[in-house]
Design an enzyme around this catalytic site. Structure first.
Site, short mmCIF file in Angstrom:
data_model
loop_
_atom_site.label_atom_id
_atom_site.label_comp_id
_atom_site.label_asym_id
_atom_site.label_seq_id
_atom_site.Cartn_x
_atom_site.Cartn_y
_atom_site.Cartn_z
CG HIS A 109 -6.90 -2.75 5.31
ND1 HIS A 109 -7.19 -4.02 4.85
CD2 HIS A 109 -5.98 -2.24 4.44
CE1 HIS A 109 -6.47 -4.25 3.75
NE2 HIS A 109 -5.73 -3.18 3.48
NE ARG A 132 -7.91 -2.03 -0.74
CZ ARG A 132 -6.60 -1.95 -0.53
NH1 ARG A 132 -5.85 -1.25 -1.36
NH2 ARG A 132 -6.04 -2.57 0.48
NE ARG A 135 1.49 -3.11 -0.35
CZ ARG A 135 2.21 -2.42 -1.22
NH1 ARG A 135 3.40 -2.83 -1.53
NH2 ARG A 135 1.76 -1.32 -1.78
CB THR A 136 -5.08 -5.82 -0.34
OG1 THR A 136 -4.40 -5.03 0.64
CG2 THR A 136 -6.28 -6.48 0.30
CE LYS A 177 -22.83 0.25 -19.13
NZ LYS A 177 -23.39 -1.04 -19.59
C1 NCD Z 1 -3.01 0.19 2.89
C2 NCD Z 1 -4.44 0.53 2.54
O1 NCD Z 1 -4.87 0.29 1.41
O2 NCD Z 1 -5.13 0.99 3.43
N1 NCD Z 1 -2.35 -0.61 1.95
C3 NCD Z 1 -2.43 -1.96 2.07
O3 NCD Z 1 -3.47 -2.56 1.93
N2 NCD Z 1 -1.30 -2.62 2.41
C4 NCD Z 1 -2.21 1.36 3.30
C5 NCD Z 1 -2.13 2.56 2.41
O4 NCD Z 1 -2.65 2.58 1.31
O5 NCD Z 1 -1.51 3.52 2.86
#
Ligand code: NCD
Length: 320
Positions: A144, A116, A63-64, A93
């Site tokens: 997040h 991320r 999703r993100t 590396k």
């Molecule tokens: C979440 C995350 O990556 O923290 N997912 C997301 O971005 N919607 C939740 C998860 O991974 O459980």
């Protein structure tokens, strides 16, 4: 210098602690509303034409990642997407994160970086060397902050308020990062908000967080649903984060905990008619598919909020 009322302009967005007033939230929501209209009406909205966004992920994401790519492209920006940083970048590396960020600044001439990474301080460390704004798309177990805004936007879409909300957060509150960011936002937006955390003691929310939240709102911690569901406006389910158990060699404990809480149609039937059921997703068994048809299930619609909010955030950090 020209004055701007855009509180996000030319700033990193790495922690929810940077949101200190409801007006910042409303600023993003208003822009998200505008982009929602554009998207729903198939209108071209090229506010970021000529700009470049680099989207770098060292952790899995559906999703993100896709919503940030879509957000950048829908705004007309040039999106450079690297999902496989762990496997294919010079991280393999032994290059430091900060050198990688310096490199991406140079090689892409980007105007913003979305990242991320499994390290709690990754975005913060990146922001110390980056020549353009860093947006945190998830940092370790800690934060997040874009998810929190999209979650709150979803709640606001339904309830049209940010106060007087009885929110139940359930599952992995120790390793899960989404609840930590969202809980802080709820503590900011309304002193009559109440959060009930439901988790086994092995997965309970950090003591520091609870202490902080209690300064502003009512917080209850419990290990079972008990009667929390019947009073909830929002039930926010989360998955038990297998990857952290794996990293710590405790998969057996994961197996024992993973389905500690499962939302069934029966349990959902005990909730208020006006309630909403949320989940950041992915779900791995903690909400049964039989709940999907329930009108109170918002977890699929919730994802779409991510597109609008991320469009709003990209535009805001890049353009005055
Ligand atoms: C979440 C995350 O990556 O923290 N997912 C997301 O971005 N919607 C939740 C998860 O991974 O459980």
């Amino acid at each position: 210098m020209e004055k701007s009322n855009n509180p996000f302009y030319n700033k990193h967005y790495i922690s929810i602690d940077q949101i200190t007033s409801v007006s910042q939230i409303k600023y993003i929501f208003k822009l998200a509303d505008k982009y929602k209209k554009c998207v729903l009406n198939h209108k071209v909205c090229e506010d970021l034409k000529g700009y470049t966004v680099a989207i770098l992920f060292w952790q899995p994401s559906t999703r993100t990642f896709t919503s940030f790519v879509a957000a950048a492209k829908r705004l007309g920006a040039y999106a450079i997407n690297v999902h496989g940083m762990t496997a294919y970048s010079s991280s393999v590396k032994g290059e430091s994160l900060q050198d990688t960020i310096r490199s991406i600044n140079q090689t892409t001439a980007c105007d913003a970086i979305v990242m991320r990474h499994p390290d709690n301080f990754s975005s913060l460390n990146a922001s110390k060397v980056s020549s353009c704004p860093i947006i945190n798309g998830g940092s370790g177990k800690a934060e997040h902050p874009t998810q929190a805004l999209l979650d709150l936007y979803t709640i606001y879409t339904k309830f049209k308020r940010l106060d007087n909300l009885n929110v139940v957060m359930c599952g992995d509150l120790k390793y899960g990062r989404t609840i930590k960011s969202l809980a802080k936002l709820l503590a900011l937006t309304g002193k009559n908000n109440k959060i009930t955390f439901i988790a086994p003691k092995e997965l309970s929310a950090p003591t520091e967080l609870i202490k902080d939240l209690k300064k502003s709102i009512k917080v209850v911690e419990q290990q079972d649903f008990d009667n929390a569901l019947t009073k909830a406006d929002v039930l926010y389910m989360t998955r038990v984060q297998k990857e952290w158990f794996e990293a710590e060699g405790r998969l057996e404990q994961y197996e024992a905990l993973k389905h500690r809480y499962v939302l069934t149609r029966y349990l959902a039937s005990t909730m208020k008619k006006s309630a909403m059921i949320m989940h950041p997703l992915p779900r791995v068994g903690e909400i049964m598919e039989e709940v999907d048809e329930d009108k109170r299930s918002w977890y699929f619609k919730q994802m779409r909020s991510g597109l609008y909010i991320r469009m709003a955030l990209l535009k805001s950090v890049i353009i005055k």
